[in-house]
Motif scaffolding. Structure first.
Motif, short mmCIF file in Angstrom:
data_model
loop_
_atom_site.label_atom_id
_atom_site.label_comp_id
_atom_site.label_asym_id
_atom_site.label_seq_id
_atom_site.Cartn_x
_atom_site.Cartn_y
_atom_site.Cartn_z
N THR A 20 0.81 -1.22 0.00
CA THR A 20 0.00 0.00 0.00
C THR A 20 0.85 1.27 0.00
OG1 THR A 20 -0.14 0.02 2.43
CG2 THR A 20 -1.86 -1.17 1.22
N ASN A 21 1.97 1.25 0.72
CA ASN A 21 2.91 2.39 0.74
C ASN A 21 2.22 3.68 1.15
OD1 ASN A 21 5.64 3.12 0.39
ND2 ASN A 21 5.17 4.16 -1.51
N SER A 117 27.54 16.54 -6.70
CA SER A 117 27.09 17.27 -7.88
C SER A 117 25.66 16.85 -8.18
CB SER A 117 27.99 16.97 -9.09
OG SER A 117 27.88 15.60 -9.46
N VAL A 118 24.85 17.80 -8.65
CA VAL A 118 23.44 17.48 -8.87
C VAL A 118 22.97 17.96 -10.24
CG1 VAL A 118 22.93 17.59 -6.41
CG2 VAL A 118 22.53 19.60 -7.82
N GLN A 119 22.01 17.23 -10.76
CA GLN A 119 21.33 17.60 -12.01
C GLN A 119 19.90 17.99 -11.66
OE1 GLN A 119 20.92 14.40 -14.86
NE2 GLN A 119 20.57 15.79 -16.56
N THR A 120 19.38 19.03 -12.27
CA THR A 120 18.03 19.48 -11.96
C THR A 120 17.01 18.89 -12.92
OG1 THR A 120 18.23 21.49 -13.29
CG2 THR A 120 18.85 21.64 -10.95
N PHE A 121 15.81 18.69 -12.39
CA PHE A 121 14.68 18.17 -13.15
C PHE A 121 13.44 18.94 -12.75
CE2 PHE A 121 17.63 14.66 -12.69
CZ PHE A 121 17.63 14.05 -13.93
N PRO A 122 12.53 19.20 -13.68
CA PRO A 122 11.23 19.76 -13.29
C PRO A 122 10.45 18.73 -12.48
CG PRO A 122 11.64 20.02 -15.65
CD PRO A 122 12.65 19.06 -15.13
N PHE A 123 10.11 19.05 -11.27
CA PHE A 123 9.37 18.11 -10.43
C PHE A 123 8.86 18.84 -9.19
CE2 PHE A 123 9.28 15.14 -6.78
CZ PHE A 123 8.30 14.27 -7.24
N SER A 124 7.60 18.58 -8.83
CA SER A 124 7.02 19.13 -7.61
C SER A 124 6.54 17.98 -6.73
CB SER A 124 5.82 20.04 -7.93
OG SER A 124 6.23 21.13 -8.74
N ARG A 125 6.99 17.98 -5.49
CA ARG A 125 6.58 16.93 -4.56
C ARG A 125 5.08 17.01 -4.28
NH1 ARG A 125 8.97 14.55 -0.16
NH2 ARG A 125 7.58 15.76 1.18
N ASP A 126 4.46 15.83 -4.19
CA ASP A 126 3.07 15.75 -3.74
C ASP A 126 3.03 16.00 -2.24
OD1 ASP A 126 0.37 15.19 -3.49
OD2 ASP A 126 0.70 13.02 -3.35
N THR A 127 2.17 16.92 -1.80
CA THR A 127 2.02 17.24 -0.38
C THR A 127 3.38 17.46 0.28
OG1 THR A 127 0.20 15.62 -0.45
CG2 THR A 127 0.67 16.64 1.68
N LEU A 135 8.06 7.86 -2.60
CA LEU A 135 9.38 8.29 -3.06
C LEU A 135 9.72 7.82 -4.47
CD1 LEU A 135 11.53 7.71 0.16
CD2 LEU A 135 10.86 9.91 -0.81
N PHE A 136 8.77 7.21 -5.17
CA PHE A 136 9.12 6.65 -6.47
C PHE A 136 9.69 7.70 -7.42
CE2 PHE A 136 8.01 6.06 -10.94
CZ PHE A 136 8.73 4.90 -11.22
N LEU A 141 14.23 9.96 -10.53
CA LEU A 141 15.04 11.08 -11.00
C LEU A 141 16.46 11.01 -10.44
CD1 LEU A 141 12.39 13.92 -10.84
CD2 LEU A 141 13.19 12.67 -12.85
N ARG A 142 16.61 10.52 -9.22
CA ARG A 142 17.97 10.29 -8.70
C ARG A 142 18.71 9.30 -9.58
NH1 ARG A 142 18.46 8.88 -2.49
NH2 ARG A 142 18.55 11.17 -2.36
#
Length: 260
Positions: A20-21, A117-127, A135-136, A141-142
């Motif tokens: 269920t997660n 070092s990090v790469q950026t991605f368009p993403f908005s966390r739910d709640t 965390l999927f 994206l990681r």
């Protein structure tokens, strides 16, 4: 080690959690049975229990479960408290209302952690205000960032504002040495809040991909990594030896831990 409400966790409870997660959690670095920001971690669990399950959490009971689970451990490690309902039916999540407390531990990594070092991605966390179990997307994206040669992923909002990493908050150091926390929807991290309280030259403001080159340094932060230097964001190189990074680490090291 895994205990559910103070006893060894049964397999069927773990199966339900995996299938269920649905739930929330907090992770805490424990050093000699003390936790920096323990009260804030308990505040988070209380807040999220109301949001996720609509119930009031007994923080003293949770604390007792954690103390029992780690009583035989010494040194430094990370303890996670996962709050979920083992009886939750995926078809009727509105019936979930009796959350239980799964306490697990894992080894603590070195502090400070190696530069990142990090790469950026368009993403908005739910709640984003809840530290929930979903965390999927962050892990996907990681993975993409690591396959591209970066250490991790960071996220941007649709308007280009940089927000946070998958499992950590981030902040920047501007030309004046001010620590700038992104003005964006982010998880209110415990370590982030501690750092905001102990550093007197702090601001919250939008940081975009376009304004990123004006920043001198950056770091990731959570309970496991403390203040972790970010050396590059996409193709923008950042100062790995900026003096404010060392000052933040020193200030954070001096934050007293609370006894479990």
């Amino acid at each position: 080690m895994a205990e559910l409400n103070g006893v060894p966790v049964p397999l069927d409870a773990l199966q339900n959690l995996a299938l269920t997660n649905y739930g929330h959690f907090t992770s805490m670095r424990v050093d000699d049975h003390k936790v920096k920001g323990l009260s804030l971690h308990l505040d988070r669990l209380e807040h999220d229990a109301r949001c996720v399950f609509g119930v009031e959490l007994d923080r003293d009971q949770v604390r007792a479960y954690v103390r029992k689970a780690v009583a035989e451990r010494t040194g430094s490690f990370v303890v996670r408290v996962t709050v979920f309902d083992p009886q939750l039916d995926m078809g009727h999540p509105a019936a979930a209302g009796q959350p239980q407390f799964l306490v697990t531990t894992r080894p603590a990594g070195p502090v400070p952690a190696p530069p990142l070092s990090v790469q950026t991605f368009p993403f908005s966390r739910d709640t984003p205000e809840v530290k929930h179990l979903g965390l999927f997307s962050q892990l996907r994206l990681r993975r993409e960032a690591q396959l591209a040669g970066f250490g991790d992923a960071a996220f941007t909002e649709p308007d280009g504002r940089i927000s946070e990493g998958g499992t950590w908050n981030m902040a920047f150091i501007d030309q004046d040495g001010t620590v700038v926390w992104p003005e964006a929807p982010v998880l209110p991290g415990v370590t982030m809040r501690l750092l905001q309280n102990i550093h007197d030259q702090t601001a919250t403001a939008p940081v975009t991909l376009e304004s990123l080159p004006t920043m001198r340094a950056a770091f990731a932060t959570n309970t496991s990594i403390g203040v972790r230097t970010i050396t590059a964001i996409n193709d923008v190189q950042l100062d790995a030896e900026h003096p404010v990074l060392g000052k933040l680490r020193s200030l954070y090291a001096d934050v007293p831990g609370e006894h479990l």
